[in-house]
Design a protein around this motif. Structure first.
Motif, PDB file in Angstrom:
ATOM      1  N   ARG A 238      14.407  15.949  -7.964  1.00  8.55           N
ATOM      2  CA  ARG A 238      14.906  17.082  -7.191  1.00  8.55           C
ATOM      3  C   ARG A 238      13.793  17.615  -6.283  1.00  8.55           C
ATOM      4  NH1 ARG A 238      20.289  18.790  -6.661  1.00  8.55           N
ATOM      5  NH2 ARG A 238      21.430  18.032  -8.468  1.00  8.55           N
ATOM      6  N   ASP A 239      14.179  18.121  -5.106  1.00  4.21           N
ATOM      7  CA  ASP A 239      13.245  18.713  -4.146  1.00  4.21           C
ATOM      8  C   ASP A 239      12.029  17.805  -3.931  1.00  4.21           C
ATOM      9  OD1 ASP A 239      14.899  21.017  -3.988  1.00  4.21           O
ATOM     10  OD2 ASP A 239      13.986  21.781  -5.827  1.00  4.21           O
ATOM     11  N   PRO A 240      12.261  16.597  -3.456  1.00  6.62           N
ATOM     12  CA  PRO A 240      11.171  15.615  -3.379  1.00  6.62           C
ATOM     13  C   PRO A 240      10.205  15.887  -2.228  1.00  6.62           C
ATOM     14  CG  PRO A 240      13.149  14.733  -2.372  1.00  6.62           C
ATOM     15  CD  PRO A 240      13.546  16.046  -2.977  1.00  6.62           C
ATOM     16  N   ASP A 241       9.003  15.352  -2.358  1.00  9.92           N
ATOM     17  CA  ASP A 241       8.080  15.253  -1.233  1.00  9.92           C
ATOM     18  C   ASP A 241       7.616  13.802  -1.154  1.00  9.92           C
ATOM     19  OD1 ASP A 241       5.532  14.831  -2.780  1.00  9.92           O
ATOM     20  OD2 ASP A 241       5.952  16.869  -3.470  1.00  9.92           O
ATOM     21  N   ARG A 242       7.007  13.434  -0.043  1.00 11.71           N
ATOM     22  CA  ARG A 242       6.670  12.032   0.221  1.00 11.71           C
ATOM     23  C   ARG A 242       5.807  11.426  -0.893  1.00 11.71           C
ATOM     24  NH1 ARG A 242       2.162   9.754   2.150  1.00 11.71           N
ATOM     25  NH2 ARG A 242       2.301   7.744   3.263  1.00 11.71           N
ATOM     26  N   ASP A 243       4.786  12.142  -1.331  1.00 17.11           N
ATOM     27  CA  ASP A 243       3.855  11.571  -2.316  1.00 17.11           C
ATOM     28  C   ASP A 243       4.543  11.344  -3.664  1.00 17.11           C
ATOM     29  OD1 ASP A 243       1.846  11.566  -0.448  1.00 17.11           O
ATOM     30  OD2 ASP A 243       0.994  13.481  -1.081  1.00 17.11           O
ATOM     31  N   THR A 244       5.402  12.282  -4.061  1.00 14.51           N
ATOM     32  CA  THR A 244       6.112  12.111  -5.330  1.00 14.51           C
ATOM     33  C   THR A 244       7.071  10.933  -5.254  1.00 14.51           C
ATOM     34  OG1 THR A 244       6.016  14.510  -5.629  1.00 14.51           O
ATOM     35  CG2 THR A 244       7.484  13.284  -7.071  1.00 14.51           C
ATOM     36  N   VAL A 245       7.736  10.774  -4.095  1.00 13.27           N
ATOM     37  CA  VAL A 245       8.648   9.641  -3.924  1.00 13.27           C
ATOM     38  C   VAL A 245       7.875   8.328  -4.022  1.00 13.27           C
ATOM     39  CG1 VAL A 245      10.244   8.501  -2.350  1.00 13.27           C
ATOM     40  CG2 VAL A 245      10.230  10.990  -2.499  1.00 13.27           C
ATOM     41  N   LEU A 246       6.733   8.257  -3.360  1.00 13.14           N
ATOM     42  CA  LEU A 246       5.927   7.032  -3.404  1.00 13.14           C
ATOM     43  C   LEU A 246       5.515   6.709  -4.836  1.00 13.14           C
ATOM     44  CD1 LEU A 246       3.627   7.458  -0.270  1.00 13.14           C
ATOM     45  CD2 LEU A 246       5.194   5.552  -0.700  1.00 13.14           C
ATOM     46  N   GLU A 247       5.112   7.731  -5.583  1.00 15.57           N
ATOM     47  CA  GLU A 247       4.679   7.501  -6.963  1.00 15.57           C
ATOM     48  C   GLU A 247       5.833   6.992  -7.819  1.00 15.57           C
ATOM     49  OE1 GLU A 247       4.103   8.152 -11.075  1.00 15.57           O
ATOM     50  OE2 GLU A 247       5.357   9.511  -9.901  1.00 15.57           O
ATOM     51  N   ARG A 248       7.032   7.581  -7.659  1.00 11.43           N
ATOM     52  CA  ARG A 248       8.189   7.121  -8.432  1.00 11.43           C
ATOM     53  C   ARG A 248       8.576   5.703  -8.045  1.00 11.43           C
ATOM     54  NH1 ARG A 248      11.196  11.426 -10.903  1.00 11.43           N
ATOM     55  NH2 ARG A 248       9.661  13.054 -11.314  1.00 11.43           N
ATOM     56  N   MET A 249       8.515   5.383  -6.752  1.00  9.34           N
ATOM     57  CA  MET A 249       8.867   4.036  -6.309  1.00  9.34           C
ATOM     58  C   MET A 249       7.889   2.998  -6.855  1.00  9.34           C
ATOM     59  SD  MET A 249      11.677   3.929  -4.621  1.00  9.34           S
ATOM     60  CE  MET A 249      11.528   2.333  -3.813  1.00  9.34           C
ATOM     61  N   ARG A 250       6.622   3.363  -6.927  1.00 12.05           N
ATOM     62  CA  ARG A 250       5.634   2.414  -7.476  1.00 12.05           C
ATOM     63  C   ARG A 250       5.953   2.068  -8.923  1.00 12.05           C
ATOM     64  NH1 ARG A 250       1.597   4.826  -4.002  1.00 12.05           N
ATOM     65  NH2 ARG A 250       1.305   6.541  -5.463  1.00 12.05           N
ATOM     66  N   ARG A 251       6.453   3.047  -9.676  1.00 13.87           N
ATOM     67  CA  ARG A 251       6.809   2.797 -11.082  1.00 13.87           C
ATOM     68  C   ARG A 251       7.925   1.768 -11.204  1.00 13.87           C
ATOM     69  NH1 ARG A 251       7.900   8.606 -13.838  1.00 13.87           N
ATOM     70  NH2 ARG A 251       6.123   9.775 -13.024  1.00 13.87           N
ATOM     71  N   LEU A 252       8.806   1.717 -10.192  1.00 13.29           N
ATOM     72  CA  LEU A 252       9.977   0.857 -10.267  1.00 13.29           C
ATOM     73  C   LEU A 252       9.709  -0.565  -9.803  1.00 13.29           C
ATOM     74  CD1 LEU A 252      12.780   3.256  -8.963  1.00 13.29           C
ATOM     75  CD2 LEU A 252      12.148   2.748 -11.314  1.00 13.29           C
ATOM     76  N   GLN A 253       8.567  -0.772  -9.140  1.00 11.75           N
ATOM     77  CA  GLN A 253       8.280  -2.117  -8.653  1.00 11.75           C
ATOM     78  C   GLN A 253       7.980  -3.038  -9.832  1.00 11.75           C
ATOM     79  OE1 GLN A 253       8.680  -3.129  -5.579  1.00 11.75           O
ATOM     80  NE2 GLN A 253       9.192  -1.056  -4.920  1.00 11.75           N
ATOM     81  N   PRO A 254       8.555  -4.244  -9.834  1.00  8.85           N
ATOM     82  CA  PRO A 254       8.266  -5.169 -10.925  1.00  8.85           C
ATOM     83  C   PRO A 254       6.794  -5.562 -10.963  1.00  8.85           C
ATOM     84  CG  PRO A 254       9.444  -6.282  -9.142  1.00  8.85           C
ATOM     85  CD  PRO A 254       9.443  -4.823  -8.814  1.00  8.85           C
ATOM     86  N   ALA A 255       6.286  -5.756 -12.177  1.00  9.51           N
ATOM     87  CA  ALA A 255       4.885  -6.162 -12.320  1.00  9.51           C
ATOM     88  C   ALA A 255       4.681  -7.540 -11.728  1.00  9.51           C
ATOM     89  CB  ALA A 255       4.494  -6.155 -13.803  1.00  9.51           C
ATOM     90  N   PRO A 256       3.547  -7.768 -11.047  1.00  5.29           N
ATOM     91  CA  PRO A 256       3.304  -9.098 -10.474  1.00  5.29           C
ATOM     92  C   PRO A 256       3.202 -10.161 -11.559  1.00  5.29           C
ATOM     93  CG  PRO A 256       1.319  -7.720 -10.371  1.00  5.29           C
ATOM     94  CD  PRO A 256       2.450  -6.834 -10.797  1.00  5.29           C
ATOM     95  N   VAL A 257       3.743 -11.320 -11.270  1.00  8.58           N
ATOM     96  CA  VAL A 257       3.714 -12.433 -12.212  1.00  8.58           C
ATOM     97  C   VAL A 257       2.357 -13.130 -12.082  1.00  8.58           C
ATOM     98  CG1 VAL A 257       4.779 -14.603 -12.905  1.00  8.58           C
ATOM     99  CG2 VAL A 257       6.204 -12.718 -12.029  1.00  8.58           C
ATOM    100  N   PRO A 258       1.599 -13.254 -13.181  1.00  2.82           N
ATOM    101  CA  PRO A 258       0.283 -13.895 -13.074  1.00  2.82           C
ATOM    102  C   PRO A 258       0.450 -15.387 -12.761  1.00  2.82           C
ATOM    103  CG  PRO A 258       0.847 -13.481 -15.364  1.00  2.82           C
ATOM    104  CD  PRO A 258       1.905 -12.812 -14.548  1.00  2.82           C
ATOM    105  N   PRO A 259      -0.486 -15.945 -12.027  1.00  7.96           N
ATOM    106  CA  PRO A 259      -0.406 -17.380 -11.714  1.00  7.96           C
ATOM    107  C   PRO A 259      -0.553 -18.192 -12.981  1.00  7.96           C
ATOM    108  CG  PRO A 259      -2.549 -16.484 -11.058  1.00  7.96           C
ATOM    109  CD  PRO A 259      -1.701 -15.322 -11.468  1.00  7.96           C
ATOM    110  N   PRO A 260       0.059 -19.368 -13.013  1.00 10.06           N
ATOM    111  CA  PRO A 260      -0.062 -20.216 -14.205  1.00 10.06           C
ATOM    112  C   PRO A 260      -1.499 -20.678 -14.416  1.00 10.06           C
ATOM    113  CG  PRO A 260       0.972 -21.414 -12.388  1.00 10.06           C
ATOM    114  CD  PRO A 260       0.878 -20.004 -11.944  1.00 10.06           C
ATOM    115  N   ALA A 261      -1.838 -20.863 -15.705  1.00  8.65           N
ATOM    116  CA  ALA A 261      -3.195 -21.303 -16.021  1.00  8.65           C
ATOM    117  C   ALA A 261      -3.418 -22.694 -15.444  1.00  8.65           C
ATOM    118  CB  ALA A 261      -3.381 -21.318 -17.540  1.00  8.65           C
ATOM    119  N   GLY A 262      -4.655 -22.935 -15.008  1.00  5.94           N
ATOM    120  CA  GLY A 262      -4.976 -24.203 -14.350  1.00  5.94           C
ATOM    121  C   GLY A 262      -5.010 -25.345 -15.267  1.00  5.94           C
TER     122      GLY A 262
END
Length: 262
Positions: A238-262
Protein backbone atom coordinates in the motif's frame (compact mmCIF):
# COMPACT_ATOMS: atom_id res chain seq x y z
CA UNK A 1 -45.04 6.19 27.64
CA UNK A 2 -41.94 4.38 26.53
CA UNK A 3 -39.80 6.21 24.05
CA UNK A 4 -38.80 4.25 21.00
CA UNK A 5 -35.68 4.79 18.98
CA UNK A 6 -35.71 4.17 15.26
CA UNK A 7 -33.35 1.44 14.22
CA UNK A 8 -30.70 2.51 11.76
CA UNK A 9 -29.91 -0.05 9.11
CA UNK A 10 -26.20 -0.32 8.43
CA UNK A 11 -25.15 1.00 5.02
CA UNK A 12 -23.96 -1.84 2.85
CA UNK A 13 -20.45 -1.31 1.50
CA UNK A 14 -20.20 -0.65 -2.20
CA UNK A 15 -19.42 -3.72 -4.25
CA UNK A 16 -15.93 -3.86 -5.81
CA UNK A 17 -15.49 -2.43 -9.30
CA UNK A 18 -14.18 -5.89 -10.24
CA UNK A 19 -13.42 -9.08 -8.37
CA UNK A 20 -12.00 -12.54 -8.89
CA UNK A 21 -12.59 -15.61 -6.73
CA UNK A 22 -10.36 -18.70 -6.87
CA UNK A 23 -9.38 -17.92 -10.45
CA UNK A 24 -7.38 -20.46 -12.43
CA UNK A 25 -6.20 -20.39 -16.03
CA UNK A 26 -4.54 -23.41 -17.62
CA UNK A 27 -3.01 -23.51 -21.08
CA UNK A 28 -2.06 -26.71 -22.90
CA UNK A 29 -2.46 -30.32 -21.86
CA UNK A 30 -0.43 -33.09 -20.24
CA UNK A 31 3.31 -32.37 -20.16
CA UNK A 32 2.81 -29.08 -22.03
CA UNK A 33 0.31 -27.78 -19.48
CA UNK A 34 1.02 -24.33 -18.03
CA UNK A 35 -0.91 -23.02 -15.01
CA UNK A 36 -0.91 -19.27 -15.65
CA UNK A 37 -3.24 -18.50 -12.72
CA UNK A 38 -3.44 -20.70 -9.66
CA UNK A 39 -6.32 -19.83 -7.33
CA UNK A 40 -6.27 -16.02 -7.43
CA UNK A 41 -8.85 -14.13 -5.35
CA UNK A 42 -8.90 -10.33 -5.26
CA UNK A 43 -11.27 -7.37 -4.90
CA UNK A 44 -10.53 -4.17 -6.81
CA UNK A 45 -12.21 -1.38 -4.90
CA UNK A 46 -13.86 1.60 -6.51
CA UNK A 47 -11.87 4.80 -6.69
CA UNK A 48 -8.51 3.07 -6.25
CA UNK A 49 -5.45 2.86 -8.50
CA UNK A 50 -4.01 -0.68 -8.41
CA UNK A 51 -0.86 -1.98 -10.09
CA UNK A 52 -0.21 -5.63 -10.90
CA UNK A 53 3.48 -6.54 -10.98
CA UNK A 54 5.60 -9.65 -11.13
CA UNK A 55 8.36 -11.40 -13.04
CA UNK A 56 7.87 -12.42 -16.66
CA UNK A 57 5.46 -15.34 -16.80
CA UNK A 58 3.98 -14.64 -13.36
CA UNK A 59 0.42 -14.37 -14.72
CA UNK A 60 -0.13 -10.62 -14.41
CA UNK A 61 -1.37 -10.07 -17.99
CA UNK A 62 -3.51 -13.22 -17.82
CA UNK A 63 -5.13 -11.94 -14.62
CA UNK A 64 -5.90 -8.59 -16.20
CA UNK A 65 -7.31 -10.19 -19.34
CA UNK A 66 -9.62 -12.42 -17.29
CA UNK A 67 -10.77 -9.49 -15.15
CA UNK A 68 -11.37 -7.38 -18.27
CA UNK A 69 -13.47 -10.05 -20.01
CA UNK A 70 -10.82 -10.45 -22.72
CA UNK A 71 -10.07 -14.06 -21.73
CA UNK A 72 -12.05 -16.83 -20.07
CA UNK A 73 -10.67 -18.49 -16.91
CA UNK A 74 -10.47 -22.26 -16.68
CA UNK A 75 -12.31 -22.10 -13.34
CA UNK A 76 -13.31 -19.58 -10.72
CA UNK A 77 -15.53 -16.50 -10.87
CA UNK A 78 -15.10 -12.95 -12.15
CA UNK A 79 -17.49 -10.03 -11.70
CA UNK A 80 -17.32 -6.51 -13.16
CA UNK A 81 -19.42 -3.75 -11.61
CA UNK A 82 -21.46 -6.40 -9.82
CA UNK A 83 -22.15 -8.46 -12.97
CA UNK A 84 -20.84 -12.06 -12.97
CA UNK A 85 -19.10 -12.84 -16.27
CA UNK A 86 -19.68 -16.58 -16.29
CA UNK A 87 -22.65 -17.49 -18.44
CA UNK A 88 -22.64 -14.29 -20.49
CA UNK A 89 -22.75 -14.89 -24.23
CA UNK A 90 -20.50 -13.06 -26.69
CA UNK A 91 -23.05 -10.32 -27.33
CA UNK A 92 -23.50 -9.53 -23.64
CA UNK A 93 -19.75 -9.70 -22.99
CA UNK A 94 -19.16 -7.25 -25.84
CA UNK A 95 -21.80 -4.92 -24.42
CA UNK A 96 -20.27 -5.15 -20.94
CA UNK A 97 -16.77 -4.35 -22.25
CA UNK A 98 -18.14 -1.39 -24.19
CA UNK A 99 -20.27 0.04 -21.38
CA UNK A 100 -18.40 -0.85 -18.19
CA UNK A 101 -14.70 -1.11 -19.10
CA UNK A 102 -12.10 1.28 -20.48
CA UNK A 103 -8.81 0.11 -21.98
CA UNK A 104 -5.38 1.70 -22.37
CA UNK A 105 -2.80 -0.38 -24.25
CA UNK A 106 0.96 -0.10 -24.62
CA UNK A 107 0.61 0.27 -28.41
CA UNK A 108 -2.02 3.08 -28.12
CA UNK A 109 -4.41 1.28 -30.56
CA UNK A 110 -5.60 4.50 -32.20
CA UNK A 111 -7.28 4.51 -35.62
CA UNK A 112 -4.76 6.26 -37.93
CA UNK A 113 -7.38 7.80 -40.24
CA UNK A 114 -9.33 9.42 -37.39
CA UNK A 115 -8.52 12.66 -35.62
CA UNK A 116 -7.74 12.74 -31.92
CA UNK A 117 -11.30 13.86 -31.17
CA UNK A 118 -12.79 11.10 -33.33
CA UNK A 119 -10.57 8.51 -31.63
CA UNK A 120 -11.65 9.72 -28.20
CA UNK A 121 -15.33 9.52 -29.12
CA UNK A 122 -15.07 6.17 -30.93
CA UNK A 123 -16.39 3.99 -28.05
CA UNK A 124 -19.46 6.21 -27.74
CA UNK A 125 -20.01 6.18 -31.52
CA UNK A 126 -19.84 2.38 -31.56
CA UNK A 127 -22.36 2.24 -28.71
CA UNK A 128 -24.68 4.71 -30.45
CA UNK A 129 -24.35 7.15 -27.56
CA UNK A 130 -23.86 10.90 -27.66
CA UNK A 131 -21.06 12.35 -25.55
CA UNK A 132 -21.76 14.42 -22.47
CA UNK A 133 -20.17 17.67 -23.64
CA UNK A 134 -19.23 18.86 -20.17
CA UNK A 135 -17.53 15.54 -19.34
CA UNK A 136 -15.80 15.45 -22.74
CA UNK A 137 -14.43 18.95 -22.15
CA UNK A 138 -13.29 17.98 -18.65
CA UNK A 139 -11.38 14.94 -19.91
CA UNK A 140 -9.85 16.75 -22.89
CA UNK A 141 -8.65 19.63 -20.71
CA UNK A 142 -7.34 17.22 -18.07
CA UNK A 143 -5.06 15.55 -20.63
CA UNK A 144 -4.13 18.88 -22.24
CA UNK A 145 -5.23 17.89 -25.74
CA UNK A 146 -7.56 20.69 -26.81
CA UNK A 147 -5.09 22.23 -29.29
CA UNK A 148 -4.51 18.78 -30.86
CA UNK A 149 -8.07 17.50 -31.28
CA UNK A 150 -8.00 17.93 -35.07
CA UNK A 151 -4.70 16.07 -35.52
CA UNK A 152 -4.34 12.46 -36.60
CA UNK A 153 -2.15 10.03 -34.63
CA UNK A 154 0.77 10.39 -37.08
CA UNK A 155 0.84 14.10 -36.21
CA UNK A 156 1.07 13.47 -32.47
CA UNK A 157 3.98 12.46 -30.25
CA UNK A 158 3.90 9.13 -28.45
CA UNK A 159 2.92 10.81 -25.20
CA UNK A 160 0.10 12.71 -26.90
CA UNK A 161 -1.16 9.52 -28.53
CA UNK A 162 -1.26 7.76 -25.18
CA UNK A 163 -3.11 10.70 -23.65
CA UNK A 164 -5.67 10.38 -26.47
CA UNK A 165 -5.99 6.70 -25.53
CA UNK A 166 -6.47 7.64 -21.86
CA UNK A 167 -9.17 10.16 -22.76
CA UNK A 168 -10.87 7.54 -24.95
CA UNK A 169 -10.88 5.11 -22.02
CA UNK A 170 -12.52 7.66 -19.70
CA UNK A 171 -15.02 9.40 -21.97
CA UNK A 172 -17.70 6.73 -21.52
CA UNK A 173 -17.39 6.90 -17.70
CA UNK A 174 -16.55 3.19 -17.28
CA UNK A 175 -16.77 1.37 -13.98
CA UNK A 176 -13.10 0.40 -14.34
CA UNK A 177 -10.14 1.13 -16.63
CA UNK A 178 -7.52 -1.52 -17.39
CA UNK A 179 -4.12 -0.23 -18.50
CA UNK A 180 -1.61 -2.71 -19.96
CA UNK A 181 1.94 -1.31 -19.72
CA UNK A 182 0.66 2.19 -20.59
CA UNK A 183 4.14 3.75 -20.37
CA UNK A 184 5.98 0.91 -22.11
CA UNK A 185 6.52 2.84 -25.36
CA UNK A 186 7.12 6.26 -23.82
CA UNK A 187 10.14 8.28 -22.71
CA UNK A 188 10.40 9.36 -19.09
CA UNK A 189 8.81 12.79 -19.65
CA UNK A 190 5.81 11.40 -21.55
CA UNK A 191 5.48 8.58 -19.01
CA UNK A 192 5.27 11.09 -16.19
CA UNK A 193 2.56 13.06 -18.05
CA UNK A 194 0.45 9.95 -18.64
CA UNK A 195 0.87 8.66 -15.09
CA UNK A 196 0.02 12.06 -13.64
CA UNK A 197 -3.21 12.07 -15.64
CA UNK A 198 -4.14 8.54 -14.53
CA UNK A 199 -3.46 9.52 -10.93
CA UNK A 200 -5.60 12.64 -11.31
CA UNK A 201 -8.44 10.65 -12.86
CA UNK A 202 -8.59 8.60 -9.65
CA UNK A 203 -8.19 11.52 -7.26
CA UNK A 204 -10.40 14.07 -9.03
CA UNK A 205 -12.89 11.95 -10.98
CA UNK A 206 -13.18 8.87 -8.74
CA UNK A 207 -12.08 6.54 -11.52
CA UNK A 208 -10.98 2.97 -10.77
CA UNK A 209 -7.80 1.91 -12.58
CA UNK A 210 -5.93 -1.39 -12.72
CA UNK A 211 -2.52 -1.28 -14.41
CA UNK A 212 -0.10 -4.01 -15.37
CA UNK A 213 3.43 -2.63 -15.32
CA UNK A 214 7.05 -3.63 -14.82
CA UNK A 215 8.09 -0.02 -14.14
CA UNK A 216 8.62 0.84 -10.44
CA UNK A 217 8.37 4.56 -11.21
CA UNK A 218 4.93 4.09 -12.78
CA UNK A 219 3.86 1.77 -9.96
CA UNK A 220 4.73 4.43 -7.38
CA UNK A 221 1.78 6.51 -8.65
CA UNK A 222 -0.69 3.88 -7.47
CA UNK A 223 -2.50 3.25 -4.17
CA UNK A 224 -1.88 -0.48 -4.08
CA UNK A 225 0.38 -3.03 -5.77
CA UNK A 226 -0.40 -6.72 -6.12
CA UNK A 227 2.68 -8.86 -6.71
CA UNK A 228 2.27 -12.11 -8.63
CA UNK A 229 4.62 -15.08 -8.90
CA UNK A 230 3.85 -18.44 -10.48
CA UNK A 231 0.21 -17.51 -11.00
CA UNK A 232 -0.46 -16.53 -7.38
CA UNK A 233 -0.69 -13.26 -5.45
CA UNK A 234 2.30 -13.49 -3.13
CA UNK A 235 2.56 -9.96 -1.75
CA UNK A 236 0.75 -6.63 -1.54
CA UNK A 237 1.98 -3.10 -0.96
CA UNK A 238 0.00 0.00 0.00
CA UNK A 239 1.10 3.60 -0.70
CA UNK A 240 4.22 2.49 -2.58
CA UNK A 241 7.33 4.44 -3.46
CA UNK A 242 9.92 3.55 -6.11
CA UNK A 243 12.56 2.16 -3.73
CA UNK A 244 10.10 -0.07 -1.87
CA UNK A 245 8.75 -1.40 -5.17
CA UNK A 246 12.27 -2.20 -6.38
CA UNK A 247 13.05 -4.03 -3.14
CA UNK A 248 9.86 -6.12 -3.34
CA UNK A 249 10.49 -6.95 -7.00
CA UNK A 250 14.03 -8.10 -6.22
CA UNK A 251 12.60 -10.59 -3.71
CA UNK A 252 10.43 -12.11 -6.44
CA UNK A 253 13.20 -12.65 -8.96
CA UNK A 254 14.22 -16.31 -9.22
CA UNK A 255 17.65 -17.15 -7.83
CA UNK A 256 20.30 -17.54 -10.54
CA UNK A 257 21.07 -21.12 -11.48
CA UNK A 258 24.74 -21.91 -10.76
CA UNK A 259 26.75 -23.21 -13.71
CA UNK A 260 27.35 -26.95 -13.78
CA UNK A 261 30.56 -28.21 -12.22
CA UNK A 262 33.38 -28.64 -14.72
Amino acid sequence: MAQTTAAHSPVAPASPAASAHDLTKVYGVDEAQVRALDGVSVDLQRGEFTAIMGPSGSGKSTLMHCLAALDTPSSGAVAVDGTPLQGLNDTRLTALRREKIGFVFQAFNLIPTLTAQENILLPLDLAGRKPEQTWFDTVVDAVGLRPRLGHRPSELSGGQQQRVACARALVSRPAIVFADEPTGNLDSTSSAEVMAFLRRSVDDFGQTIVMVTHDPVAAAYTDRILFLADGRIVDELRDPDRDTVLERMRRLQPAPVPPPAG
